[in-house]
Design a protein around this motif. Structure first.
Motif, PDB file in Angstrom:
ATOM      1  N   MET A 182     161.032  27.156  75.688  1.00 37.50           N
ATOM      2  CA  MET A 182     161.651  26.056  76.425  1.00 37.50           C
ATOM      3  C   MET A 182     162.438  25.120  75.498  1.00 37.50           C
ATOM      4  SD  MET A 182     159.384  25.314  79.687  1.00 37.50           S
ATOM      5  CE  MET A 182     158.009  24.499  78.979  1.00 37.50           C
ATOM      6  N   CYS A 183     161.884  24.865  74.305  1.00 41.24           N
ATOM      7  CA  CYS A 183     162.620  24.017  73.361  1.00 41.24           C
ATOM      8  C   CYS A 183     163.912  24.710  72.907  1.00 41.24           C
ATOM      9  CB  CYS A 183     161.750  23.647  72.159  1.00 41.24           C
ATOM     10  SG  CYS A 183     160.448  22.474  72.600  1.00 41.24           S
ATOM     11  N   GLN A 184     163.845  26.042  72.746  1.00 43.75           N
ATOM     12  CA  GLN A 184     165.085  26.773  72.415  1.00 43.75           C
ATOM     13  C   GLN A 184     166.104  26.653  73.545  1.00 43.75           C
ATOM     14  OE1 GLN A 184     164.568  30.868  71.180  1.00 43.75           O
ATOM     15  NE2 GLN A 184     163.202  30.319  69.494  1.00 43.75           N
ATOM     16  N   ALA A 231     166.985  22.623  81.286  1.00 44.47           N
ATOM     17  CA  ALA A 231     166.785  23.803  80.436  1.00 44.47           C
ATOM     18  C   ALA A 231     165.470  23.681  79.671  1.00 44.47           C
ATOM     19  CB  ALA A 231     167.963  23.948  79.467  1.00 44.47           C
ATOM     20  N   LEU A 232     165.219  22.494  79.129  1.00 44.15           N
ATOM     21  CA  LEU A 232     164.002  22.266  78.351  1.00 44.15           C
ATOM     22  C   LEU A 232     162.738  22.452  79.193  1.00 44.15           C
ATOM     23  CD1 LEU A 232     162.632  21.035  75.719  1.00 44.15           C
ATOM     24  CD2 LEU A 232     162.765  18.846  76.923  1.00 44.15           C
ATOM     25  N   ALA A 255     166.975  32.126  75.048  1.00 41.94           N
ATOM     26  CA  ALA A 255     165.966  31.332  74.341  1.00 41.94           C
ATOM     27  C   ALA A 255     164.687  32.117  74.067  1.00 41.94           C
ATOM     28  CB  ALA A 255     165.665  30.065  75.144  1.00 41.94           C
ATOM     29  N   LYS A 256     164.854  33.329  73.568  1.00 44.28           N
ATOM     30  CA  LYS A 256     163.672  34.155  73.309  1.00 44.28           C
ATOM     31  C   LYS A 256     163.757  34.747  71.912  1.00 44.28           C
ATOM     32  CE  LYS A 256     163.299  35.019  78.246  1.00 44.28           C
ATOM     33  NZ  LYS A 256     163.435  35.912  79.397  1.00 44.28           N
ATOM     34  N   GLU A 257     164.304  33.924  70.998  1.00 43.01           N
ATOM     35  CA  GLU A 257     164.609  34.413  69.660  1.00 43.01           C
ATOM     36  C   GLU A 257     163.454  34.104  68.705  1.00 43.01           C
ATOM     37  OE1 GLU A 257     167.862  33.360  66.300  1.00 43.01           O
ATOM     38  OE2 GLU A 257     168.510  33.097  68.390  1.00 43.01           O
ATOM     39  N   THR A 307     163.699  25.645  65.757  1.00 41.37           N
ATOM     40  CA  THR A 307     163.664  25.064  67.091  1.00 41.37           C
ATOM     41  C   THR A 307     163.202  23.615  67.027  1.00 41.37           C
ATOM     42  OG1 THR A 307     163.022  27.245  67.890  1.00 41.37           O
ATOM     43  CG2 THR A 307     162.678  25.411  69.401  1.00 41.37           C
ATOM     44  N   PRO A 308     163.951  22.688  67.634  1.00 41.52           N
ATOM     45  CA  PRO A 308     163.468  21.296  67.609  1.00 41.52           C
ATOM     46  C   PRO A 308     162.202  21.160  68.443  1.00 41.52           C
ATOM     47  CG  PRO A 308     165.396  21.498  69.046  1.00 41.52           C
ATOM     48  CD  PRO A 308     165.201  22.834  68.379  1.00 41.52           C
TER      49      PRO A 308
END
Ligand code: OGA
Ligand code: ZN
Ligand code: ZN
Length: 583
Positions: free
Chosen positions: A405-407, A425-426, A560-562, A567-568
């Motif tokens: 989610m952060c990504q 998105a987050l 966002a699955k990297e 990632t912040p």
């Protein structure tokens, strides 16, 4: 759609209602500030036609009533035909005649005290804890508003550190004493504070208008015999005066007193009453300083009445039971409301050394800082989800739920998306944490196009529920997530979340290569979630108000699955999220 309650618009004052029109012609959508003059509204204004309640679809402003996607009432105005859409939630929260809580500067909502009331419960904290823990900081700032002061320990003994304390909650107010002043024995003192004399309870700078509303005193050295500090709640004393001698109280609220200060480079004067009340008669400010009252020029009878009342109030302020005694040690910093508390010190031995540093600041900045802190505070349950359940694996993906989610939030941010989309998105998958919020109503029809059947399995709040999804049951996480987020955010954030599963089914229908780009886990869940949309479903989806936003969120979701990407953390997004909180 369930029937919405009716709302009697005609009872509301027309000018008030129109002044609060949320449309983008009346209010700047970004700042929420009004764009019209009250004088430019037509005379004889009244609601012409009233429609609703309906589900509105107007983009409202950030502040003030916002009507996008919420049950709303539409008013078309006579005579100018202007159209306003008011969300029911805004109308309910702002109905005329609600409770008036005032501005938190009056005695209302404060806790008035005498010394015994504070025994064993001084509002104090250590400076490192105050700095590190938002909860401690909020509790201390709240004490300044409610009790009139806070006491910080362990503030480093370096020169000028008192300025850092002021800047932790507001802005330093510079005066003729400087940005920072030293309280110690000075050879040619321009103020009794800078001698070793006793100083009786007083407020500072009464000769200044506006008066500094907060004072800070930071102790660097206190080795002298004597030099004890004292605090008196001036509001408690004034309220005691009102109860015991209402005539004296009245005299002090009505008599402007000249306060003066002069030295070689300064001549200040302010004429204000010793007790100031607000328009409703509530105590709002105490200004008391025996050292700097100038010569009153009033008719003789009024001078007699003033002096009798002044003396009675002064005697009251000197009562030992009203005065909280404390001795400041090096590292202690007192922060107090200079419009309410009086401060004092006993005399000290000339030969011992004593050194305080002080500065001034203001209550409005402190109150603002506290309000903003509380906004972040209210997001604590979300932060806890990211830290707790979010650390768990994410449906067979190589990243944790929180990383995923952060990504997604970071991708949105990097793409320059507006704040509500970064937030969507987050937060798009919070429903996976919170299966228990879905009370088995999955068969209910909805307007999202995400029509798969089947309720999620039982799961405690804060546990990862995606296992049910992987096992073949749609946990409807997009809906439970959107519903959960509705506690904090409006539809611009919640609806893309609600539609992000439907957006996957949609994208697979309209973009031939899309299915191939899905992760294996996502291909698997697609089937459980209803499969690729039919052409008709896709057309219906595309017509929904939040469809474009949901599609954007979905594309970041896929990316966002990297594993191992920098990632912040969730906290990175807090300022953005607090800015989106519903008012
Ligand atoms: C002051 C003052 C108190 C003290 O500087 O305004 O009142 O403890 N000082 O020296
Ligand atoms: Zn003082
Ligand atoms: Zn996702």
């Amino acid at each position: 759609m369930p029937a919405l309650p009716s709302f009697p618009i005609d009872d509301l004052p027309a000018m008030w209602l129109r002044d609060n029109c949320p449309c983008p012609d009346c209010r700047d959508p970004r700042s929420g500030q009004k764009l019209f003059q009250i004088s430019s509204l037509p005379a004889g204004l009244r609601p012409g036609t009233v429609t609703g309640p309906v589900i509105g679809a107007v983009n409202g402003p950030v502040a003030g009533p916002s009507s996008d996607g919420e049950p709303s009432v539409e008013v078309v105005w006579y005579p100018d035909g202007h159209r306003s859409v008011y969300p029911l939630s805004w109308l309910a929260a702002n109905r005329p005649g609600g409770v008036d809580r005032g501005d938190r500067r009056t005695e209302d909502g404060k806790e008035l005290w005498t010394a015994a009331d504070l025994a064993g419960r001084l509002p104090r904290a250590s400076w490192p804890a105050y700095l590190d823990e938002p909860g401690v900081r909020a509790r201390m700032l709240e004490s300044v508003l409610r009790l009139g002061f806070m006491l910080l320990h362990d503030v480093p003994g370096s020169e000028g550190q008192v300025l850092a304390v002021a800047e932790s909650f507001g802005h330093v107010r510079e005066t003729n004493y400087g940005r920072l002043f030293d309280v110690r024995v000075e050879p040619a003192a321009n103020n009794l504070a800078f001698t070793s004399a006793r100083i009786t309870p007083h407020t500072d700078n009464p000769y200044r208008d506006p008066v500094p509303t907060i004072q800070l005193l930071h102790c660097l050295v206190n080795e002298a015999a004597g030099g004890e500090s004292g605090l008196v709640d001036g509001f408690a004393a004034a309220s005691l005066l009102r109860a015991t001698d209402p005539a004296a109280f009245g005299t002090l609220t009505r008599t402007p007193v000249p306060f003066v200060f002069r030295d070689a480079g300064t001549e200040l004067r302010a004429d204000r009453p010793l007790i100031d009340t607000d328009p409703l008669g509530r105590i709002r400010e105490v200004r008391f300083n025996n050292r700097s009252i100038g010569t009153l020029r009033l008719p003789a009878a009024e001078l007699d009445a003033f002096y009798a009342a002044y003396r009675t109030f002064a005697e009251l302020l000197l009562r030992p039971e009203l005065r909280l005694d404390l001795r400041l040690s090096p590292g202690d910093c007192l922060v107090f409301d200079n419009t309410r508390l009086l401060h004092a010190r006993t005399a000290f031995a000339q030969d011992g050394s004593r050194h305080l540093q002080g500065c001034y600041a203001d209550l409005d900045g402190l109150a603002s800082r506290l309000t903003v802190l509380r906004r972040a505070d209210s997001l604590e349950p979300l932060a806890a989800l990211f830290a707790g359940a979010g650390a768990a694996e994410y449906l067979g993906e190589p990243v944790s739920m929180a990383e995923h989610m952060c990504q997604a939030g970071a991708r949105a941010e990097a793409a320059g998306a507006p704040p509500h989309l970064v937030a969507a998105a987050l937060l798009h998958d919070v429903g996976h944490f919170n299966e228990s919020a879905d009370s088995g109503d999955a068969g209910e029809s909805d307007r999202s196009g995400d029509t798969a059947e089947g309720a999620g399995g039982a799961g405690a709040t804060g546990t990862v529920s995606g296992h049910a999804l992987m096992a073949g049951t749609d946990n409807r996480h997009s809906h439970t997530g959107a519903d959960l987020l509705g506690r904090w955010f409006g539809p611009r954030v919640t609806e893309p979340v609600r539609l992000h599963v439907a957006a996957k089914r949609y994208l697979c229908a309209v973009d031939p290569g899309y299915h191939e780009r899905l992760s294996e886990a996502s291909k698997h869940t697609l089937r459980v979630q209803g499969g690729v949309m039919t052409a008709r479903e896709a057309a219906e989806f595309a017509a929904l108000p939040g469809a474009a936003d949901a599609v954007a969120v979905r594309r970041w979701d896929e990316e966002a699955k990297e594993p191992g990407a920098v990632t912040p953390p969730f906290e990175h997004f807090l300022p953005l999220l607090t800015g989106l909180l519903r008012g």
